[in-house]
Design an enzyme around this catalytic site. Structure first.
Site, short mmCIF file in Angstrom:
data_model
loop_
_atom_site.label_atom_id
_atom_site.label_comp_id
_atom_site.label_asym_id
_atom_site.label_seq_id
_atom_site.Cartn_x
_atom_site.Cartn_y
_atom_site.Cartn_z
N GLU A 220 0.82 -1.01 0.10
CA GLU A 220 -0.16 0.00 0.08
C GLU A 220 0.95 1.22 0.15
O GLU A 220 1.80 0.99 0.73
CB GLU A 220 -0.94 0.02 1.10
CG GLU A 220 -1.57 1.26 1.58
CD GLU A 220 -2.76 1.10 2.44
OE1 GLU A 220 -3.27 0.15 2.52
OE2 GLU A 220 -2.77 2.35 3.11
N GLU A 358 -13.95 7.85 6.24
CA GLU A 358 -13.29 6.77 5.37
C GLU A 358 -14.17 5.95 5.09
O GLU A 358 -14.90 5.16 5.85
CB GLU A 358 -12.21 6.43 6.37
CG GLU A 358 -11.54 5.38 5.58
CD GLU A 358 -10.51 4.43 6.49
OE1 GLU A 358 -9.59 3.71 6.19
OE2 GLU A 358 -10.97 4.47 7.82
#
Length: 470
Positions: A220, A358
């Site tokens: 990531e 989020e």
């Protein structure tokens, strides 16, 4: 930069080629290249022609001519070509009417930003995606009338602890334990470093990078938040850089949500907020330090999530990740800190500028322009209609009983289910003419014909294990 400044920039940097990039309907970058002798100020007004019938989901062959008009603000040097190449991202325009093309994903994202301003709710929508991906050593796959298979390989794969590698040096991340040991278990630090440095060279600000949870090179790289269109541009650069740096090292990268059975899939958690001028509008005194507007925005996301999935989770493989009972956020609830909720309120910082939500269900096969625009419109629908997100769910969702879970709605279980939801719930996308009925219908038709039906026609390898002796 202005067109005049770009001409000066090209001369100063000894540019020899100009690469024009644009997104196809599904989200894959396309490009063609012209010599720098063809670069003039008129290019930014008149554009350059191409065959729109050869781009997936676009024009019929009898109306194929289209123009790509480069956006001068996107100018940078492509980091991979041997020739010094100026890269420009373009918008698609009809050559006859000179109107922006309604199926151009970047145009849809631009209209979403304009619609936000027109509502008076805010000036800027910020997005900060966290795309996950796998860096692999080999991939083979095939399908015909009498066989079908895939085989992927990684020197990091836990399944290779017993392989004769002459020598096998061990240090392979255990399943679900790749977050985040130091080298030598994390064998891809240098590759990710190079990806980050390359992103910085094209103007992308990176916050951090690390190995992710899965074995076999899951990674990531987190991007610093940007306004919607700029972030969708950056996401294209992100994928382009990850794939090309991996290839430079003799490896390959995939953004498939679920390439490996029995280990974590790849998501793309999307942080988002709305500002007006210098004021962050999601900060307040409510739950998790959020404003009333932020809670209504969450209400819109949760209400429309089953339809949003058609854009945020747009592949059949997406639903190998979104399976109830595992770690993917399939339950439509919100919470502060609880990562098993579909919408989380990060609690890292008390600063009002850090207040955001989020959204955790999207994955990186999404076309950023379409997915970000759709989420913004869903959130704005919640703000305008003052939709309540309900009560927060601060328990571990995966420890809830079936009776408790009955009260929590869920994400679609398949791509065709997501398309049904989009068909039945897309009025919120039509606000401000951001999406059009044609765009929605074409998206559904393409996905159903080319992906859902294509998968239905083909036997799955595991079906032979289940049914061959039936």
């Amino acid at each position: 930069m202005t067109p005049k400044e770009i001409l000066k920039f090209a001369k100063e940097n000894k540019v020899t080629m100009v690469d024009l990039k644009f997104n196809d309907f599904l989200g894959i970058w396309q490009h063609f290249t012209i010599p720098v002798s063809e670069l003039d100020e008129g290019l930014f007004e008149d554009g350059s022609g191409f065959d729109g019938s050869s781009i997936r989901g676009w024009q019929p062959i009898n109306a194929s001519d289209m123009l790509v008009v480069p956006d001068p603000s996107t100018a940078t040097i492509d980091p991979f070509f041997a020739e010094v190449t100026l890269s420009l991202i373009g918008n698609i325009v009809d050559p006859i009417t000179k109107e922006d093309y309604s199926r151009d994903p970047r145009n849809i994202a631009r209209k979403a930003e304009a619609y936000l301003k027109s509502t008076g709710v805010g000036d800027t929508s910020f997005f900060g995606p966290e795309p996950e991906f796998f860096i692999l050593d080999d991939i083979r796959y095939g399908q015909n009338q009498h066989e079908g298979f895939y085989h992927l390989e990684s020197t990091e794969g836990q399944w290779n602890t017993g392989r004769d590698e002459k020598p096998n040096l061990g240090y392979k991340p255990r399943y679900k334990e790749g977050y985040f040991p130091v080298p030598p278990t994390d064998s891809q630090q240098d590759i990710r470093d190079e990806m980050v440095r390359t992103m910085e060279r094209v103007g992308i600000r990176v916050e951090k990078h690390h190995h992710e949870v899965a074995t076999a090179g899951q990674a990531e790289i987190d991007l610093r938040f940007l306004p919607l269109v700029k972030m969708a541009d950056a996401l294209n650069w992100y994928k382009y850089i990850v794939k090309n740096v991996a290839r430079k090292h003799g490896k390959t990268a995939t953004f498939m949500p679920k390439p490996i059975f029995g280990d974590n899939g790849s998501g793309m958690h999307c942080h988002q907020s709305i500002w007006k001028g210098d004021k962050p509008l999601f900060a307040g005194n409510g739950y998790g330090g959020m404003s009333e507007m932020a809670m209504h925005y969450i209400g819109g996301i949760l209400k429309h999530a089953p339809a949003l999935a058609a854009f945020t989770n747009p592949t059949t493989n997406s639903y190998r990740r979104l399976v109830p009972g595992f770690e993917a956020p399939v339950n439509l609830a919100y919470s502060s800190r609880n990562r098993s909720a579909a919408v989380r309120i990060p609690m890292y910082s008390p600063s009002p500028k850090a207040k955001r939500i989020e959204v955790r269900f999207p994955d990186p096969t999404a076309n950023g322009y379409l997915a970000f625009a759709a989420m913004l419109l869903a959130g704005l629908d919640g703000v305008q209609k003052r939709l309540s997100p309900g009560s927060p769910l601060d328990k571990d969702i995966y420890s809830l009983t079936p009776e408790e879970l009955k009260e929590v709605p869920g994400m679609p279980a398949s791509l065709d289910e997501a398309m049904d939801n989009l068909k039945n719930d897309h009025e919120f996308l039509l606000q401000g003419d951001v999406f059009t009925e044609d765009v929605v219908e074409t998206w559904i038709e393409y996905k159903m014909s080319n992906e859902v039906s294509a998968m239905r026609l083909r036997p799955h390898p595991h079906e032979f294990a289940l049914y061959f002796d039936a």
